[in-house]
Design a protein around this motif. Sequence first.
Motif, mmCIF file in Angstrom:
data_model
loop_
_atom_site.group_PDB
_atom_site.id
_atom_site.type_symbol
_atom_site.label_atom_id
_atom_site.label_comp_id
_atom_site.label_asym_id
_atom_site.label_seq_id
_atom_site.Cartn_x
_atom_site.Cartn_y
_atom_site.Cartn_z
ATOM 1 N N LEU A 220 43.168 -37.756 -68.908
ATOM 2 C CA LEU A 220 42.402 -38.917 -68.421
ATOM 3 C C LEU A 220 41.878 -39.777 -69.570
ATOM 4 O O LEU A 220 41.843 -41.002 -69.476
ATOM 5 N N SER A 221 41.468 -39.131 -70.671
ATOM 6 C CA SER A 221 40.933 -39.931 -71.787
ATOM 7 C C SER A 221 42.043 -40.764 -72.420
ATOM 8 O O SER A 221 41.824 -41.912 -72.797
ATOM 9 N N LYS A 222 43.270 -40.201 -72.496
ATOM 10 C CA LYS A 222 44.405 -40.991 -73.045
ATOM 11 C C LYS A 222 44.708 -42.192 -72.166
ATOM 12 O O LYS A 222 45.186 -43.215 -72.629
ATOM 13 N N GLU A 223 44.422 -42.050 -70.858
ATOM 14 C CA GLU A 223 44.674 -43.169 -69.925
ATOM 15 C C GLU A 223 43.516 -44.168 -69.915
ATOM 16 O O GLU A 223 43.526 -45.132 -69.151
ATOM 17 N N GLY A 224 42.486 -43.907 -70.717
ATOM 18 C CA GLY A 224 41.391 -44.871 -70.852
ATOM 19 C C GLY A 224 40.222 -44.669 -69.904
ATOM 20 O O GLY A 224 39.350 -45.529 -69.811
ATOM 21 N N TYR A 225 40.215 -43.531 -69.194
ATOM 22 C CA TYR A 225 39.076 -43.286 -68.292
ATOM 23 C C TYR A 225 37.877 -42.802 -69.100
ATOM 24 O O TYR A 225 38.025 -42.193 -70.154
ATOM 25 N N ARG A 226 36.687 -43.078 -68.549
ATOM 26 C CA ARG A 226 35.454 -42.600 -69.186
ATOM 27 C C ARG A 226 35.138 -41.202 -68.673
ATOM 28 O O ARG A 226 35.059 -40.997 -67.456
ATOM 29 N N ILE A 227 34.910 -40.290 -69.606
ATOM 30 C CA ILE A 227 34.763 -38.880 -69.234
ATOM 31 C C ILE A 227 33.398 -38.339 -69.661
ATOM 32 O O ILE A 227 32.952 -38.587 -70.782
ATOM 33 N N THR A 228 32.781 -37.571 -68.775
ATOM 34 C CA THR A 228 31.578 -36.801 -69.113
ATOM 35 C C THR A 228 31.886 -35.331 -68.880
ATOM 36 O O THR A 228 32.210 -34.937 -67.756
ATOM 37 N N GLY A 229 31.811 -34.548 -69.932
ATOM 38 C CA GLY A 229 32.013 -33.094 -69.788
ATOM 39 C C GLY A 229 30.729 -32.491 -69.239
ATOM 40 O O GLY A 229 29.657 -32.674 -69.809
ATOM 41 N N THR A 230 30.854 -31.779 -68.104
ATOM 42 C CA THR A 230 29.634 -31.270 -67.460
ATOM 43 C C THR A 230 29.689 -29.752 -67.301
ATOM 44 O O THR A 230 30.635 -29.105 -67.739
ATOM 45 N N CYS A 231 28.631 -29.205 -66.707
ATOM 46 C CA CYS A 231 28.495 -27.731 -66.540
ATOM 47 C C CYS A 231 28.500 -27.043 -67.905
ATOM 48 O O CYS A 231 29.158 -26.014 -68.090
ATOM 49 N N ILE A 232 27.768 -27.614 -68.853
ATOM 50 C CA ILE A 232 27.768 -27.062 -70.215
ATOM 51 C C ILE A 232 26.585 -26.125 -70.418
ATOM 52 O O ILE A 232 25.421 -26.524 -70.272
ATOM 53 N N TYR A 233 26.911 -24.882 -70.754
ATOM 54 C CA TYR A 233 25.898 -23.853 -71.032
ATOM 55 C C TYR A 233 25.963 -23.404 -72.497
ATOM 56 O O TYR A 233 25.046 -22.752 -72.973
ATOM 57 N N THR A 234 27.078 -23.716 -73.175
ATOM 58 C CA THR A 234 27.235 -23.274 -74.566
ATOM 59 C C THR A 234 27.704 -24.436 -75.446
ATOM 60 O O THR A 234 28.452 -25.317 -74.986
ATOM 61 N N PRO A 235 27.315 -24.432 -76.732
ATOM 62 C CA PRO A 235 27.717 -25.525 -77.625
ATOM 63 C C PRO A 235 29.232 -25.672 -77.764
ATOM 64 O O PRO A 235 29.737 -26.788 -77.902
ATOM 65 N N LEU A 236 29.970 -24.563 -77.718
ATOM 66 C CA LEU A 236 31.419 -24.688 -77.911
ATOM 67 C C LEU A 236 32.118 -25.330 -76.714
ATOM 68 O O LEU A 236 33.201 -25.916 -76.863
ATOM 69 N N GLN A 237 31.520 -25.249 -75.537
ATOM 70 C CA GLN A 237 32.065 -26.032 -74.413
ATOM 71 C C GLN A 237 31.983 -27.526 -74.742
ATOM 72 O O GLN A 237 32.910 -28.284 -74.481
ATOM 73 N N ALA A 238 30.835 -27.921 -75.301
ATOM 74 C CA ALA A 238 30.651 -29.337 -75.661
ATOM 75 C C ALA A 238 31.663 -29.738 -76.730
ATOM 76 O O ALA A 238 32.282 -30.811 -76.652
ATOM 77 N N TYR A 239 31.836 -28.882 -77.737
ATOM 78 C CA TYR A 239 32.806 -29.162 -78.803
ATOM 79 C C TYR A 239 34.207 -29.401 -78.221
ATOM 80 O O TYR A 239 34.880 -30.390 -78.559
ATOM 81 N N LEU A 240 34.642 -28.510 -77.320
ATOM 82 C CA LEU A 240 35.988 -28.652 -76.747
ATOM 83 C C LEU A 240 36.105 -29.920 -75.898
ATOM 84 O O LEU A 240 37.136 -30.594 -75.909
ATOM 85 N N ALA A 241 35.043 -30.253 -75.175
ATOM 86 C CA ALA A 241 35.071 -31.471 -74.353
ATOM 87 C C ALA A 241 35.202 -32.706 -75.242
ATOM 88 O O ALA A 241 35.989 -33.622 -74.953
ATOM 89 N N ILE A 242 34.450 -32.726 -76.337
ATOM 90 C CA ILE A 242 34.492 -33.883 -77.242
ATOM 91 C C ILE A 242 35.892 -34.028 -77.847
ATOM 92 O O ILE A 242 36.480 -35.108 -77.869
ATOM 93 N N GLU A 243 36.449 -32.908 -78.306
ATOM 94 C CA GLU A 243 37.800 -32.959 -78.894
ATOM 95 C C GLU A 243 38.846 -33.323 -77.845
ATOM 96 O O GLU A 243 39.926 -33.799 -78.180
ATOM 97 N N SER A 244 38.523 -33.090 -76.571
ATOM 98 C CA SER A 244 39.461 -33.434 -75.487
ATOM 99 C C SER A 244 39.279 -34.869 -75.007
ATOM 100 O O SER A 244 39.973 -35.303 -74.087
ATOM 101 N N GLY A 245 38.317 -35.589 -75.604
ATOM 102 C CA GLY A 245 38.198 -37.021 -75.294
ATOM 103 C C GLY A 245 36.977 -37.421 -74.478
ATOM 104 O O GLY A 245 36.888 -38.576 -74.054
ATOM 105 N N ALA A 246 36.016 -36.486 -74.252
ATOM 106 C CA ALA A 246 34.824 -36.856 -73.478
ATOM 107 C C ALA A 246 33.921 -37.771 -74.301
ATOM 108 O O ALA A 246 33.706 -37.526 -75.493
ATOM 109 N N GLN A 247 33.377 -38.801 -73.646
ATOM 110 C CA GLN A 247 32.403 -39.679 -74.324
ATOM 111 C C GLN A 247 30.998 -39.106 -74.226
ATOM 112 O O GLN A 247 30.154 -39.366 -75.062
#
Length: 225
Positions: free
Chosen positions: A100-127
């Motif tokens: 979705l991020s490659k297609e230009g959609y705006r992404i929010t990574g949610t349900c985050i309980y650990t910092p590494l979830q956030a890291y993976l979401a950011i590297e996957s294109g979440a704003q």
Amino acid sequence: MRLLIDDANIEEIRRLMDLYPISGGTTNPSILAKYGDDPWTLLKKLRTLYGEERDFHVQTIAMDADGMIGEGRHIAEVLGKNTFVKIPCIPEGFKAMKTLSKEGYRITGTCIYTPLQAYLAIESGAQYVAPYVDRIDNMGYDGVEVVKIIQDIIDNNGYEAKVLAASFKNSQQVLELCAYGIDSATCVPSVIDNFTNSAAILAAVEKFRSDFEKTAGQGKTMAEL
Ligand code: E4P
């Protein structure tokens, strides 16, 4: 720090936007279920209410990447491409975020309980990444500390992604993160009202008013003198 509303009650949102500096809103399936409306009808009303100038974050339901991708495209089609698609930070979620991020959609990574979830979401294109402060506290960990670590990951890696901290139950949690400089916090109406809900504050304002009335007359204001 930008302040968002984590609720779907139209009247409450209207009241809060009238009073406070509100930058947008967030929903999740549990919030929508509380108001019993058809979800799309309610989401369209909320999108209109927040308007173009405020952010709006809407969550996907599917458990697999293909389903999340389909929902993400549909959310953007119905509510506008400026709507953030909230995708849970699970393995299938990261797969969906990459597409979705490659297609230009705006992404929010949610349900985050650990910092590494956030890291993976950011590297996957979440704003935005949305850690759940109070839910983490309830697991016996420190929700505020988890958010600070995520902010450090962003700063120390030079990422452009931002934190949208969520799941607050009290002012202290919000205050600590505001002081730390996170980008955004989304709070239920009662938490926002409680920022200033203090007998001492009200008593101070009422004392000023009654002292003024002693010289100016009852019910008078500065504009009427
Ligand atoms: C944010 O968008 C989250 O879905 C939400 O803040 C979770 O909050 P809760 O822990 O109060 O359900």
